[in-house]
Design a protein around this motif. Structure first.
Motif, short mmCIF file in Angstrom:
data_model
loop_
_atom_site.label_atom_id
_atom_site.label_comp_id
_atom_site.label_asym_id
_atom_site.label_seq_id
_atom_site.Cartn_x
_atom_site.Cartn_y
_atom_site.Cartn_z
N TYR A 152 1.38 -0.92 10.73
CA TYR A 152 2.82 -1.10 10.54
C TYR A 152 3.44 -1.60 11.84
N LEU A 153 3.98 -2.80 11.81
CA LEU A 153 4.62 -3.43 12.97
C LEU A 153 3.70 -3.43 14.19
N GLY A 154 2.42 -3.69 13.94
CA GLY A 154 1.47 -3.83 15.04
C GLY A 154 0.80 -2.54 15.47
N VAL A 155 1.23 -1.40 14.91
CA VAL A 155 0.65 -0.10 15.29
C VAL A 155 -0.03 0.52 14.07
N TRP A 156 -1.28 0.92 14.24
CA TRP A 156 -2.02 1.54 13.13
C TRP A 156 -1.56 2.98 12.93
N LEU A 157 -1.01 3.25 11.76
CA LEU A 157 -0.62 4.62 11.39
C LEU A 157 -1.70 5.21 10.50
N ASP A 158 -1.99 6.49 10.66
CA ASP A 158 -2.92 7.17 9.76
C ASP A 158 -2.21 8.36 9.13
N TYR A 159 -2.78 8.87 8.07
CA TYR A 159 -2.08 9.88 7.27
C TYR A 159 -1.86 11.20 8.02
N LYS A 160 -2.59 11.42 9.12
CA LYS A 160 -2.39 12.61 9.94
C LYS A 160 -1.56 12.33 11.18
N LEU A 161 -1.19 11.07 11.39
CA LEU A 161 -0.45 10.64 12.58
C LEU A 161 -1.20 11.04 13.86
N SER A 162 -2.52 10.90 13.82
CA SER A 162 -3.34 11.20 14.99
C SER A 162 -3.51 9.98 15.89
N PHE A 163 -3.26 8.79 15.34
CA PHE A 163 -3.41 7.50 16.02
C PHE A 163 -4.86 7.24 16.45
N THR A 206 3.61 -1.18 -9.75
CA THR A 206 4.59 -2.26 -9.73
C THR A 206 5.24 -2.37 -11.11
N LEU A 207 6.27 -3.18 -11.22
CA LEU A 207 6.92 -3.38 -12.52
C LEU A 207 5.98 -4.02 -13.53
N ASP A 208 4.95 -4.69 -13.02
CA ASP A 208 3.96 -5.32 -13.91
C ASP A 208 2.82 -4.38 -14.28
N GLY A 209 2.90 -3.12 -13.82
CA GLY A 209 1.88 -2.14 -14.18
C GLY A 209 0.68 -2.09 -13.25
N CYS A 210 0.74 -2.79 -12.13
CA CYS A 210 -0.38 -2.79 -11.18
C CYS A 210 -0.28 -1.55 -10.29
N GLU A 211 -1.37 -0.79 -10.21
CA GLU A 211 -1.39 0.41 -9.39
C GLU A 211 -1.58 0.06 -7.91
N LEU A 212 -0.74 0.64 -7.06
CA LEU A 212 -0.88 0.41 -5.63
C LEU A 212 -1.99 1.29 -5.07
N GLU A 213 -2.68 0.77 -4.09
CA GLU A 213 -3.79 1.51 -3.46
C GLU A 213 -3.25 2.51 -2.44
N TYR A 214 -3.78 3.74 -2.49
CA TYR A 214 -3.50 4.72 -1.45
C TYR A 214 -4.45 4.48 -0.29
N VAL A 215 -3.92 4.42 0.92
CA VAL A 215 -4.75 4.18 2.10
C VAL A 215 -4.55 5.32 3.11
N ASP A 216 -5.57 5.50 3.94
CA ASP A 216 -5.48 6.50 5.02
C ASP A 216 -4.97 5.88 6.32
N ASN A 217 -5.02 4.55 6.41
CA ASN A 217 -4.56 3.84 7.61
C ASN A 217 -3.80 2.58 7.19
N TYR A 218 -2.76 2.26 7.96
CA TYR A 218 -2.01 1.04 7.68
C TYR A 218 -1.42 0.53 8.99
N LYS A 222 0.82 -1.21 0.00
CA LYS A 222 0.00 0.00 0.00
C LYS A 222 0.86 1.26 0.00
N CYS A 223 0.23 2.36 -0.42
CA CYS A 223 0.87 3.68 -0.38
C CYS A 223 0.14 4.56 0.64
#
Length: 410
Positions: free
Chosen positions: A202-213, A188-200, A169-170
């Motif tokens: 990462y290593l067990g902690v949910w990050l959001d695009y505003k870093l508000s948690f 990707t190298l195969d031409g597949c578009e990655l999805e933009y997400v607002d939350n992910y 994800k992006c």
């Protein structure tokens, strides 16, 4: 740049390092974008010949290489179900999972892909990889990120590791910047578009695009509530001692996980965790709902979540000062050199970096230095002490001082 399966290199230090760079970029009003890379069956895809070549390039002797070759040879696996055992199937790839050597060998196998990151930053945690970059122009940031991502993918292909495009994800971090239209796709190298997400996660902690948690605390709150609900429904089955132990194992461990990371969340969010924490203590003590939280802490002998987190946080700060943290974390703190001979100059202090905005005060390098210097006003360490002694002194320094005005608070 590899934190997985290394002593002193945990998910906490890795995440703090990544967030520190992102927060610093946002403070400079720069755009910051990241790709969270997921690999399909990474441990099972290790090519033995390539791994032996890697070990050889690191200077392993011929005897060692022969030993590892033998270690990988003639391995088989089978499947057992309801007492029936399948026939053996030869295993020609992968490192043995559950073994002591497996994680280390995988780290050796994948480590060199960091060289392909180019102008972007990268951090590895076993097979969890984050690639991120920042800059004043969104187009430039995404162009550089795509270039680095392409190079990383070529490195993965050279290692015969398969990218899981659907789970890669992006994220565009944009806390202090105006909303943007749909950003340019990362592919990707195969031409597949990655999805933009607002939350992910990462290593067990949910990050959001505003870093508000906000997302992370919402998940924590929901998880803890369900566990406490189970405990209350079955409270008749537990002794007082069992209740105490159950809350420690099922509630406190969840709250403690990543607390030094999500502690930068707004107090309005953190207070939601206080509510479920108090519910857990009431389960142990069987006191009425109206019992004040100050009395709850006294009944079980536990501190507030704030003090609990501060204790963990100050230990995280002290470890780099003792040299017991990764170099990438140690480089973010600087011991202050006294310019004048004063009584206070004898105490160990850290240099507090300049902050352009209040947001950068949340970064590791600023908050660690600031909080350490505040602690030193009362701790007054002149020389370094052991980590165990430091923990003991923290327990004496950090206590809950009730400032409540309600009559119920004694």
């Amino acid at each position: 740049m590899q934190s997985g399966f290394r002593a002193g290199h945990g998910y906490t230090s890795a995440t703090l390092k990544v967030l520190s760079h992102i927060i610093t970029a946002i403070d400079k009003r720069q755009y910051c974008a990241a790709v969270f890379i997921d690999l399909a069956k990474a441990f099972d895809s290790v090519n033995h010949s390539i791994l032996i070549d890697r070990l050889s390039s690191l200077g392993f002797s011929n005897d060692c290489l022969a030993w590892f070759t033998n270690y990988f040879t003639d391995r088989v696996q089978c499947f057992k179900s309801e007492g029936l055992l399948s026939g053996p199937l030869a295993v020609s790839m992968g490192v043995p999972q559950g073994s002591i050597l497996g994680p280390t060998l995988f780290s050796v196998y994948i480590n060199d892909i960091t060289l392909a990151a180019g102008d972007s930053l990268i951090h590895l945690y076993t097979d969890d990889t984050i690639l991120y970059t920042s800059g004043p122009s969104l187009d430039t940031v995404l162009t550089n990120l795509q270039k680095s991502f392409n190079a990383i993918q070529h490195s993965f292909r050279g290692l015969q590791l398969l990218l899981n495009a659907s789970k890669t994800k992006c994220m565009l971090f944009k806390r202090l910047l105006p909303a943007t239209s749909r950003p340019t796709s990362i592919t990707t190298l195969d031409g597949c578009e990655l999805e933009y997400v607002d939350n992910y996660k990462y290593l067990g902690v949910w990050l959001d695009y505003k870093l508000s948690f906000q997302t992370h605390i919402k998940h924590l709150q929901s998880n803890i509530k369900s566990r406490i609900g189970f405990l209350f429904r079955n409270k008749a089955s537990f002794t007082h001692a069992a209740k105490h132990t159950l809350v420690k194992l099922t509630v406190l461990q969840i709250v403690d996980f990543g607390d030094v990371i999500y502690k930068i969340a707004p107090n309005t969010l953190l207070s939601k965790l206080d509510v479920v924490y108090h519910s857990a203590i009431r389960f142990i003590t069987k006191v009425p709902y109206t019992t004040h939280h100050c009395d709850l802490y006294a009944l079980v002998g536990w501190p507030s979540l704030h003090i609990r987190c501060q204790t963990h946080w100050l230990q995280v700060i002290y470890k780099p000062m003792l040299g017991k943290a990764p170099l990438y974390l140690r480089s973010l703190v600087t011991i202050a050199t006294p310019t004048r001979s004063m009584r206070s100059s004898r105490y160990i202090a850290l240099v507090i970096p300049k902050a352009n905005t209040s947001f950068v005060r949340l970064s590791f390098q600023f908050s660690a230095s600031n909080d350490w210097n505040k602690l030193q006003k009362s701790l007054k360490l002149e020389t370094y002490i052991s980590l165990s002694n430091f923990k003991h002194q923290l327990s004496e320094q950090l206590t809950d001082h009730c400032t409540c005005t309600q009559p119920i608070c004694k």
